[in-house]
Design an enzyme around this catalytic site. Structure first.
Site, short mmCIF file in Angstrom:
data_model
loop_
_atom_site.label_atom_id
_atom_site.label_comp_id
_atom_site.label_asym_id
_atom_site.label_seq_id
_atom_site.Cartn_x
_atom_site.Cartn_y
_atom_site.Cartn_z
N ASN A 127 -29.42 -33.00 40.37
CA ASN A 127 -28.57 -33.72 41.32
C ASN A 127 -29.23 -35.04 41.71
OD1 ASN A 127 -26.39 -31.53 42.19
ND2 ASN A 127 -28.37 -30.51 41.95
N ARG B 112 -20.06 -19.07 44.16
CA ARG B 112 -20.72 -20.34 44.45
C ARG B 112 -21.71 -20.17 45.60
NH1 ARG B 112 -15.65 -23.75 45.88
NH2 ARG B 112 -15.39 -21.84 47.11
N LYS C 112 -17.38 -25.15 34.41
CA LYS C 112 -17.30 -26.12 35.50
C LYS C 112 -16.97 -27.51 34.95
CE LYS C 112 -22.37 -25.80 35.52
NZ LYS C 112 -23.54 -25.47 36.36
N ARG D 136 -32.61 -24.70 45.39
CA ARG D 136 -32.59 -26.17 45.36
C ARG D 136 -34.02 -26.65 45.61
NH1 ARG D 136 -29.08 -30.30 46.50
NH2 ARG D 136 -27.90 -29.29 44.82
N ARG E 277 -30.23 -20.83 48.26
CA ARG E 277 -28.85 -20.76 48.75
C ARG E 277 -28.20 -19.50 48.18
NH1 ARG E 277 -27.16 -26.32 46.27
NH2 ARG E 277 -28.28 -25.27 44.60
N GLU F 293 -28.81 -27.62 37.09
CA GLU F 293 -28.30 -28.97 37.38
C GLU F 293 -29.43 -29.86 37.85
OE1 GLU F 293 -24.88 -29.47 39.85
OE2 GLU F 293 -23.72 -27.92 38.84
N ASP G 107 -31.61 -27.64 40.57
CA ASP G 107 -31.08 -26.31 40.85
C ASP G 107 -31.60 -25.32 39.82
OD1 ASP G 107 -29.69 -27.38 42.95
OD2 ASP G 107 -27.76 -27.43 41.92
N LYS H 47 -24.38 -32.93 35.42
CA LYS H 47 -24.32 -31.80 34.50
C LYS H 47 -24.99 -32.14 33.17
CE LYS H 47 -21.58 -29.63 37.47
NZ LYS H 47 -21.39 -30.67 38.48
#
Length: 323
Positions: free
Chosen positions: A279, A229, A157, A207, A221, A277, A269, A122
């Site tokens: 990842n 989500r 979050k 993604r 997604r 984000e 993301d 994050k």
């Protein structure tokens, strides 16, 4: 080559979804050996880092994973260590990265242990904040509520969540709003991230997978109708998509920083063109990308590892510098 996978138990792996399984399957097909261990199996003895591993073979049909008997390996003697333990990044995860730090310059580690410590998924995004939606990081519940009112509707979050865990929409008019913020911040004792809600999430959360700063491809997604989500593990459906020119420009800006931090295999993301984000611990999506792309993208990653290992070996007949 021998690849050590530091990861969760294989019985938690979904053979048709998990990126780690795709790496293992591709590497096995290309003639390499998989050695599996959990973080608890890594240890330091007489100043060097070792692991208690089990040789692993994978299959698309049950049983999906079969093991040989355990053995101890000095990790400097294998060609690559892949850290694929799912979050959260807790104290045990921290200790593993500190031990694996001893492999620097001796064995390829994906991703770099120091980079994993520095790159909270994050907070690391804040290095590129101009590409993000409006964002606040705070443990102050009143500050978070004021921020949500400013942006209209917010998403809150935890900083150590993964797979959509703990992601909640906060509407100032919702009587649950205070309860949600209390829960995420542990009554104001833990920091959380609050961002403006992006309505474009209904069209999907993209993604984008990177390898050494280069785009491998992307998947979109799409969240369920009854959920905010979009994560695959939270029930999001997957669509094919392209990486836009604007998103590629963001990637190009990020690539030098990712390289310095040793973050080779990364998932970005994007929602509505905004970066949400970065990842780095165990990015997913490669199996879904492979199906949409019509090729095994995991093979590209394994080929990159092969090339990196070969390029880092000393020339024949020369002596390697002391470690």
């Amino acid at each position: 080559m021998r690849f050590v996978y530091v990861m969760d138990p294989m019985d938690r792996v979904l053979p048709d979804k998990d990126t780690t399984f795709a790496f293992q399957r591709a590497a096995q097909r290309m003639g390499h050996q998989a050695l599996h261990c959990q973080p608890r199996d890594v240890y330091v003895h007489d100043g060097d880092v070792w692991a208690r591993v089990r040789p692993l073979k994978v299959s698309d049909t049950p049983p999906h994973a079969t093991f040989e008997g355990p053995l101890d390996v000095r990790l400097a003697d294998v060609e690559c260590v892949l850290i694929r333990k799912d979050p959260p990044f807790d104290s045990e995860y921290l200790y593993i990265t500190l031990m694996l730090e001893k492999l620097r310059g001796r064995t390829l580690v994906v991703n770099d242990p120091r980079g994993l410590r520095d790159a909270n998924e994050k907070l690391y995004t804040l290095h590129f904040s101009r590409h993000m939606p409006r964002t606040l990081v705070s443990s102050d519940r009143d500050r978070i509520h004021r921020f949500v009112k400013e942006v209209g509707v917010g998403v809150v979050k935890p900083l150590d969540g993964a797979g959509g865990s703990g992601v909640m929409v906060v509407d100032p008019g919702d009587r649950n709003a205070r309860s949600i913020v209390d829960y995420i911040t542990h009554e104001g004792t833990r920091h959380a991230m609050a961002q403006e809600y992006l309505p474009a999430v209904r069209q999907g959360d993209k993604r984008v997978l990177l390898l050494e700063g280069q785009v491998l491809g992307a998947i979109n997604r799409v969240p369920r109708e009854d959920d905010v989500r979009s994560n695959i593990h939270a029930g999001g459906s997957v669509e094919a998509c392209e990486v836009t020119a604007a998103e590629r420009a963001v990637v190009a800006e990020m690539a030098p920083r990712l390289a310095v931090d040793g973050l080779f295999f990364v998932g970005l993301d994007f929602i509505g063109g905004k970066l949400t984000e970065v990842n780095v611990t165990s990015p997913t999506g490669i199996q879904e990308l492979s199906r949409h792309a019509g090729r095994d993208v995991a093979e590209q990653v394994i080929t990159w590892i092969e090339r990196h290992v070969v390029d880092s070996r000393p020339p024949t007949g020369s002596l390697a510098p002391p470690s």
